[in-house]
Design an enzyme around this catalytic site. Structure first.
Site, mmCIF file in Angstrom:
data_model
loop_
_atom_site.group_PDB
_atom_site.id
_atom_site.type_symbol
_atom_site.label_atom_id
_atom_site.label_comp_id
_atom_site.label_asym_id
_atom_site.label_seq_id
_atom_site.Cartn_x
_atom_site.Cartn_y
_atom_site.Cartn_z
ATOM 1 N N TYR A 159 95.279 75.416 68.301
ATOM 2 C CA TYR A 159 94.161 74.563 67.916
ATOM 3 C C TYR A 159 94.239 73.180 68.555
ATOM 4 O O TYR A 159 93.264 72.432 68.555
ATOM 5 C CB TYR A 159 94.077 74.410 66.394
ATOM 6 N N LYS A 209 104.622 87.171 67.445
ATOM 7 C CA LYS A 209 104.168 88.246 68.330
ATOM 8 C C LYS A 209 105.133 88.205 69.520
ATOM 9 O O LYS A 209 104.736 88.051 70.688
ATOM 10 C CB LYS A 209 102.698 87.978 68.722
ATOM 11 N N ASP A 241 100.421 91.691 63.781
ATOM 12 C CA ASP A 241 99.520 92.821 63.522
ATOM 13 C C ASP A 241 100.092 93.714 62.420
ATOM 14 O O ASP A 241 99.384 94.169 61.515
ATOM 15 C CB ASP A 241 99.220 93.614 64.802
ATOM 16 N N ASP A 265 96.552 80.956 59.641
ATOM 17 C CA ASP A 265 95.153 80.784 59.262
ATOM 18 C C ASP A 265 94.561 82.141 58.879
ATOM 19 O O ASP A 265 93.963 82.321 57.815
ATOM 20 C CB ASP A 265 94.398 80.180 60.471
ATOM 21 N N ASP A 269 93.860 83.806 54.850
ATOM 22 C CA ASP A 269 92.549 84.271 54.375
ATOM 23 C C ASP A 269 92.635 85.723 53.900
ATOM 24 O O ASP A 269 91.978 86.106 52.931
ATOM 25 C CB ASP A 269 91.490 84.137 55.480
#
Ligand code: NAD
Length: 379
Positions: A159, A209, A241, A265, A269
């Site tokens: 970000y 990852k 994943d 993030d 959620d």
């Protein structure tokens, strides 16, 4: 004779013992002011019961600040926030300010606060009371014993990485984002996650990852190095994943989860969806460590300004109230009051009191202020 500024006067009152904690609130937009008002009532009630006095100061942040002052947050309001022991934020934003191309946008207030106080650690706990299992899309038997804590890095990664942007090439448009992390940034968030795991069930899942991303390789190496200082915490690593899948299949297998900004993030959620209603999920963004294991931080509900129900007095204030409990625990060191607020929330839910978002047949529907009053009463 020079006159005192308001902040100097407040500092003097703190030194003279007139109050114990100075809380700056930024109620913001939409349902923010309603849920913050309910949370203030609960914190004042906790103060009366546990013998501490709160001094409140309010600042404008978000769309309301844009309307009043032309900026998402003013420098003078940031200076007021500088004097706080903690910041309690409602939510910012709404359709009237929703232009991504505008030079002044409500979320700039959040970025200003995060940057100014280096709020690098975002904590999102998820526990689900049995009375609310029906609000979750998962089967009830998968929810028994779920007690998760996401620790998300908040000020680095994709970000903020440079270069970032879009360019026109001879063959078409091309866009790039950059995912940088310095090992110091990984180390400081990992330390918070290990420390938290130590106070809980001593299990930590680090998400990366590392099979594909160089950045994740450094993330994993650094977390393993820190783990040597925490031999009592069981550490495991999951690719993001796989973590997304396991969270759905067996959420109770997780305790503390540690992730960089983007992965955190998305997964937080997902955790919110597992819990059923966003109106129940608090969050804390921690920055500078203070003495005694406390932090300066910003405390807010997991959801946004909920424009679809704004102004109706029906928003669920429990996420904001639970964020006050986090504030008491992480920033103010008022541990008994934090426990009491969480117990009071449990009590009102067990008593069948609900706001519209978590209402079900056979329970009693309350508005925002009434729910705040019920929790304050239960303390
Ligand atoms: P949202 O969280 O505001 O709303 C999503 C859904 O959840 C809506 O149906 C809403 O009614 C419901 N909801 C949220 N909080 C609730 C509560 N306390 N009680 C009952 N129901 C609740 O997300 P959105 O619709 O994507 O965003 C709306 C605005 O909020 C946007 O302008 C967005 O930028 C802003 N936003 C702000 C923050 C923040 O201030 N930290 C976070 C997320 C979104």
């Amino acid at each position: 004779m020079s006159t005192l500024t308001e902040q100097e006067a407040l500092a003097q009152r703190a030194r003279s013992g007139e109050y114990d904690h100075l809380i700056v609130t930024a109620p913001g937009d939409g349902v923010g002011p309603d849920v913050v008002a309910a949370a203030r009532r609960v914190l004042d009630a906790a103060g009366s019961r546990f013998g501490f006095r709160i001094q409140w100061q309010e600042i404008a942040a978000g769309g309301c600040a844009i309307d009043a002052h032309g900026v998402a947050i003013r420098e003078e309001d940031l200076q007021v926030a500088d004097t706080a022991d903690a910041i309690l934020l409602g939510a910012v934003g709404g359709p009237q300010w929703d232009n991504p191309n505008a030079s002044v946008r409500p979320e700039q207030a959040l970025f200003a606060l995060r940057t100014r106080y280096e709020l690098f650690a975002n904590l999102r706990p998820v526990t689900i009371l049995p009375e609310l299992y029906d609000a979750s899309p998962l089967k009830s038997e998968r929810l028994v014993g779920v007690d998760l804590m996401m620790v998300r890095e908040l000020t680095g990664g994709l970000y903020f990485g440079k270069p970032s942007g879009e360019e026109v090439t001879p063959t078409g448009r091309r866009a790039v984002d950059t995912l940088p992390y310095h090992e110091d940034e990984i180390r400081r968030i990992a330390v918070i996650a290990f420390e938290l795991a130590r106070t809980r069930s001593k299990r930590l899942a680090s998400i990366d990852k590392a099979n594909v991303l160089e950045n994740s390789v450094l993330w994993r190496k650094t977390v393993i190095e820190i783990a040597k200082e925490y031999p009592d915490v069981a550490l495991n690593h999951l690719y993001v994943d796989n973590a997304a899948m396991q969270l759905i299949k067996a959420p109770k297998d997780f305790d503390v989860m540690l992730a960089e900004n983007l992965f955190g993030d998305i997964l937080s959620d997902e955790m919110g969806a597992i819990a059923g209603s966003i109106g129940m999920l608090p969050s804390a963004s921690l920055g500078t460590a203070k003495t005694g294991g406390l932090y300066f931080g910003l405390f807010e509900p997991g959801g946004g300004s909920a424009p679809d129900i704004a102004g109706k007095g029906i928003a669920n204030p429990l996420a904001q109230i639970l964020s006050v409990a986090m504030m008491l625990r992480f920033a103010l060191g008022e541990f008994a009051a934090a426990d009491a607020i969480e117990a009071a929330v449990k009590k009102v839910i067990e008593a069948g009191l609900r706001t519209g978002d978590i209402w079900s047949e056979g329970t009693r529907k309350l508005g925002t202020a009434e729910m705040g009053a019920a929790v304050a009463e239960a303390i």
